[in-house]
Scaffold this motif. Structure first.
Motif, PDB file in Angstrom:
ATOM      1  N   ARG A 112       0.827  -1.207   0.000  1.00  0.00           N
ATOM      2  CA  ARG A 112       0.000   0.000   0.000  1.00  0.00           C
ATOM      3  C   ARG A 112       0.864   1.261   0.000  1.00  0.00           C
ATOM      4  O   ARG A 112       1.996   1.248   0.444  1.00  0.00           O
ATOM      5  N   ARG A 113       0.270   2.321  -0.535  1.00  0.00           N
ATOM      6  CA  ARG A 113       0.943   3.619  -0.544  1.00  0.00           C
ATOM      7  C   ARG A 113       0.022   4.646   0.101  1.00  0.00           C
ATOM      8  O   ARG A 113      -1.206   4.505   0.088  1.00  0.00           O
ATOM      9  N   ASP A 114       0.632   5.680   0.636  1.00  0.00           N
ATOM     10  CA  ASP A 114      -0.156   6.744   1.273  1.00  0.00           C
ATOM     11  C   ASP A 114      -0.976   7.478   0.224  1.00  0.00           C
ATOM     12  O   ASP A 114      -0.469   7.855  -0.843  1.00  0.00           O
ATOM     13  N   CYS A 115      -2.241   7.676   0.525  1.00  0.00           N
ATOM     14  CA  CYS A 115      -3.137   8.401  -0.378  1.00  0.00           C
ATOM     15  C   CYS A 115      -4.129   9.182   0.480  1.00  0.00           C
ATOM     16  O   CYS A 115      -5.329   8.847   0.535  1.00  0.00           O
ATOM     17  N   PRO A 116      -3.640  10.214   1.175  1.00  0.00           N
ATOM     18  CA  PRO A 116      -4.491  10.927   2.139  1.00  0.00           C
ATOM     19  C   PRO A 116      -5.680  11.628   1.482  1.00  0.00           C
ATOM     20  O   PRO A 116      -5.582  12.122   0.359  1.00  0.00           O
ATOM     21  N   THR A 117      -6.791  11.620   2.166  1.00  0.00           N
ATOM     22  CA  THR A 117      -7.986  12.338   1.723  1.00  0.00           C
ATOM     23  C   THR A 117      -8.399  13.303   2.826  1.00  0.00           C
ATOM     24  O   THR A 117      -7.890  13.240   3.954  1.00  0.00           O
ATOM     25  N   GLU A 118      -9.324  14.186   2.526  1.00  0.00           N
ATOM     26  CA  GLU A 118      -9.777  15.145   3.534  1.00  0.00           C
ATOM     27  C   GLU A 118     -10.404  14.428   4.716  1.00  0.00           C
ATOM     28  O   GLU A 118     -10.205  14.811   5.878  1.00  0.00           O
ATOM     29  N   SER A 119     -11.167  13.392   4.432  1.00  0.00           N
ATOM     30  CA  SER A 119     -11.858  12.680   5.506  1.00  0.00           C
ATOM     31  C   SER A 119     -10.946  11.700   6.246  1.00  0.00           C
ATOM     32  O   SER A 119     -11.219  11.330   7.384  1.00  0.00           O
ATOM     33  N   ASP A 120      -9.863  11.274   5.567  1.00  0.00           N
ATOM     34  CA  ASP A 120      -8.958  10.295   6.185  1.00  0.00           C
ATOM     35  C   ASP A 120      -7.512  10.575   5.759  1.00  0.00           C
ATOM     36  O   ASP A 120      -7.030  10.024   4.771  1.00  0.00           O
ATOM     37  N   PRO A 121      -6.812  11.439   6.502  1.00  0.00           N
ATOM     38  CA  PRO A 121      -5.424  11.793   6.136  1.00  0.00           C
ATOM     39  C   PRO A 121      -4.473  10.604   6.138  1.00  0.00           C
ATOM     40  O   PRO A 121      -3.412  10.653   5.506  1.00  0.00           O
ATOM     41  N   SER A 122      -4.821   9.526   6.828  1.00  0.00           N
ATOM     42  CA  SER A 122      -3.929   8.370   6.898  1.00  0.00           C
ATOM     43  C   SER A 122      -4.335   7.254   5.926  1.00  0.00           C
ATOM     44  O   SER A 122      -3.815   6.148   6.013  1.00  0.00           O
ATOM     45  N   TYR A 123      -5.244   7.568   4.990  1.00  0.00           N
ATOM     46  CA  TYR A 123      -5.753   6.539   4.077  1.00  0.00           C
ATOM     47  C   TYR A 123      -4.633   6.008   3.183  1.00  0.00           C
ATOM     48  O   TYR A 123      -3.786   6.763   2.697  1.00  0.00           O
ATOM     49  N   GLN A 124      -4.635   4.702   2.985  1.00  0.00           N
ATOM     50  CA  GLN A 124      -3.682   4.058   2.088  1.00  0.00           C
ATOM     51  C   GLN A 124      -4.423   3.229   1.041  1.00  0.00           C
ATOM     52  O   GLN A 124      -5.511   2.702   1.322  1.00  0.00           O
ATOM     53  N   THR A 125      -3.847   3.121  -0.128  1.00  0.00           N
ATOM     54  CA  THR A 125      -4.461   2.340  -1.206  1.00  0.00           C
ATOM     55  C   THR A 125      -3.473   1.305  -1.726  1.00  0.00           C
ATOM     56  O   THR A 125      -2.255   1.532  -1.715  1.00  0.00           O
ATOM     57  N   ALA A 126      -4.004   0.189  -2.152  1.00  0.00           N
ATOM     58  CA  ALA A 126      -3.156  -0.896  -2.643  1.00  0.00           C
ATOM     59  C   ALA A 126      -2.704  -0.641  -4.070  1.00  0.00           C
ATOM     60  O   ALA A 126      -3.363   0.062  -4.842  1.00  0.00           O
ATOM     61  N   GLN A 127      -1.557  -1.227  -4.413  1.00  0.00           N
ATOM     62  CA  GLN A 127      -1.000  -1.144  -5.760  1.00  0.00           C
ATOM     63  C   GLN A 127      -0.777  -2.561  -6.293  1.00  0.00           C
ATOM     64  O   GLN A 127      -0.432  -3.462  -5.524  1.00  0.00           O
ATOM     65  N   GLY A 128      -0.948  -2.736  -7.590  1.00  0.00           N
ATOM     66  CA  GLY A 128      -0.743  -4.075  -8.131  1.00  0.00           C
ATOM     67  C   GLY A 128      -0.570  -4.090  -9.633  1.00  0.00           C
ATOM     68  O   GLY A 128      -0.858  -3.104 -10.326  1.00  0.00           O
ATOM     69  N   LYS A 129      -0.092  -5.215 -10.123  1.00  0.00           N
ATOM     70  CA  LYS A 129       0.158  -5.382 -11.553  1.00  0.00           C
ATOM     71  C   LYS A 129      -0.280  -6.781 -11.976  1.00  0.00           C
ATOM     72  O   LYS A 129      -0.142  -7.747 -11.223  1.00  0.00           O
ATOM     73  N   ILE A 130      -0.832  -6.874 -13.183  1.00  0.00           N
ATOM     74  CA  ILE A 130      -1.181  -8.168 -13.746  1.00  0.00           C
ATOM     75  C   ILE A 130      -0.470  -8.344 -15.081  1.00  0.00           C
ATOM     76  O   ILE A 130      -0.334  -7.390 -15.855  1.00  0.00           O
ATOM     77  N   THR A 131       0.051  -9.522 -15.320  1.00  0.00           N
ATOM     78  CA  THR A 131       0.648  -9.890 -16.604  1.00  0.00           C
ATOM     79  C   THR A 131      -0.040 -11.155 -17.086  1.00  0.00           C
ATOM     80  O   THR A 131      -0.142 -12.131 -16.341  1.00  0.00           O
ATOM     81  N   ILE A 132      -0.518 -11.126 -18.332  1.00  0.00           N
ATOM     82  CA  ILE A 132      -1.258 -12.250 -18.901  1.00  0.00           C
ATOM     83  C   ILE A 132      -0.540 -12.712 -20.158  1.00  0.00           C
ATOM     84  O   ILE A 132      -0.230 -11.900 -21.042  1.00  0.00           O
ATOM     85  N   ASN A 133      -0.274 -14.008 -20.240  1.00  0.00           N
ATOM     86  CA  ASN A 133       0.333 -14.596 -21.432  1.00  0.00           C
ATOM     87  C   ASN A 133      -0.601 -15.668 -21.991  1.00  0.00           C
ATOM     88  O   ASN A 133      -1.099 -16.519 -21.242  1.00  0.00           O
ATOM     89  N   CYS A 134      -0.812 -15.633 -23.300  1.00  0.00           N
ATOM     90  CA  CYS A 134      -1.610 -16.665 -23.965  1.00  0.00           C
ATOM     91  C   CYS A 134      -1.012 -16.887 -25.346  1.00  0.00           C
ATOM     92  O   CYS A 134      -0.988 -15.966 -26.180  1.00  0.00           O
ATOM     93  N   TRP A 135      -0.497 -18.107 -25.577  1.00  0.00           N
ATOM     94  CA  TRP A 135       0.207 -18.450 -26.804  1.00  0.00           C
ATOM     95  C   TRP A 135       1.386 -17.501 -26.976  1.00  0.00           C
ATOM     96  O   TRP A 135       2.263 -17.423 -26.119  1.00  0.00           O
ATOM     97  N   ASP A 136       1.426 -16.682 -28.040  1.00  0.00           N
ATOM     98  CA  ASP A 136       2.565 -15.778 -28.228  1.00  0.00           C
ATOM     99  C   ASP A 136       2.182 -14.325 -27.949  1.00  0.00           C
ATOM    100  O   ASP A 136       2.865 -13.401 -28.378  1.00  0.00           O
ATOM    101  N   ASN A 137       1.086 -14.129 -27.219  1.00  0.00           N
ATOM    102  CA  ASN A 137       0.640 -12.780 -26.876  1.00  0.00           C
ATOM    103  C   ASN A 137       0.858 -12.524 -25.390  1.00  0.00           C
ATOM    104  O   ASN A 137       0.734 -13.430 -24.562  1.00  0.00           O
ATOM    105  N   SER A 138       1.162 -11.274 -25.078  1.00  0.00           N
ATOM    106  CA  SER A 138       1.372 -10.897 -23.682  1.00  0.00           C
ATOM    107  C   SER A 138       0.811  -9.500 -23.444  1.00  0.00           C
ATOM    108  O   SER A 138       0.972  -8.605 -24.289  1.00  0.00           O
TER     109      SER A 138
END
Length: 214
Positions: free
Chosen positions: A41-67
């Protein structure tokens, strides 16, 4: 004065959690390999919640010779698997291949559109359609019918400008509008990626109850 060699700063190392899935049995698809990477997670403060954090992620998909791959820096409290499973397939597809369209220009489709235009203008059906120009005489129709065979060889919308004179005679000065809207066919790359995305989402949704049970 000789410069002093400063001690090298230690390298920064970050760990992430990677899950690998292999999906088989999807209709008309080769085995699909999926890598799901959660970066915490990374810090992502909002007015209502200065300590709010949000998740980060990545997806990689391979099928045959495509990615394909996509990264999200604001997934809220969800893992990348939960995020991809929850989102609409249109959104995920566009993130994997930005700008891809469900249709693509086709020289054959342009040729068919030109034939339709000639027939309707020759039969004085213009009033019931959106052609810019009016009726064609028998000789004008015959000449255009002979010339439109050249349109089959056009491979991209940009190449249409080489046939600007002919297209103007068919559709008028604003020919690029009917050509852009109607001289298209199904984009098989889009349809293929849609089936891949839907298969991945179905697999991720199947995985979630198992993870909760575990």
């Amino acid at each position: 004065m000789p410069t002093e060699n400063k001690p090298a700063e230690p390298l920064k190392i970050e760990r992430s959690t990677v899950t690998k899935l292999v999906i088989t049995g999807a209709p008309r698809l080769d085995p699909i390999t999926v890598f799901l990477e959660d970066f915490g997670r990374r810090d992502c403060p909002t007015e209502s919640d200065p300590s709010y954090q949000t998740a980060q992620g990545k997806i990689t998909i391979n099928c045959w010779d495509n990615s394909w791959n996509a990264y999200w820096g604001g997934m809220g409290p969800r893992t990348v698997a939960e995020f991809v499973a929850d989102c609409d397939w249109h959104y995920i597809l566009n993130c994997l291949d930005r700008g891809i369209s469900s249709t693509v220009f086709s020289g054959d489709a342009l040729h068919a559109l030109a034939k339709k235009c000639i027939v309707q203008r020759r039969r004085q059906q213009t009033g019931r359609h959106e052609w810019e120009l009016g009726e064609l005489s028998k000789d004008e129709a015959r000449e255009l019918w002979r010339d439109i065979d050249e349109l089959r060889g056009i491979e991209s919308a940009n190449e249409c400008w080489h046939q600007s004179r002919l297209l103007t005679e068919l559709f008028g000065e604003e020919w690029h509008y009917p050509v852009g809207d109607k001289a298209v066919e199904e984009n098989h790359k889009f349809t293929y990626l849609q089936r891949v995305v839907e298969a991945v989402q179905e697999a991720l949704r199947q995985e979630q109850p198992q993870q909760l049970a575990g």
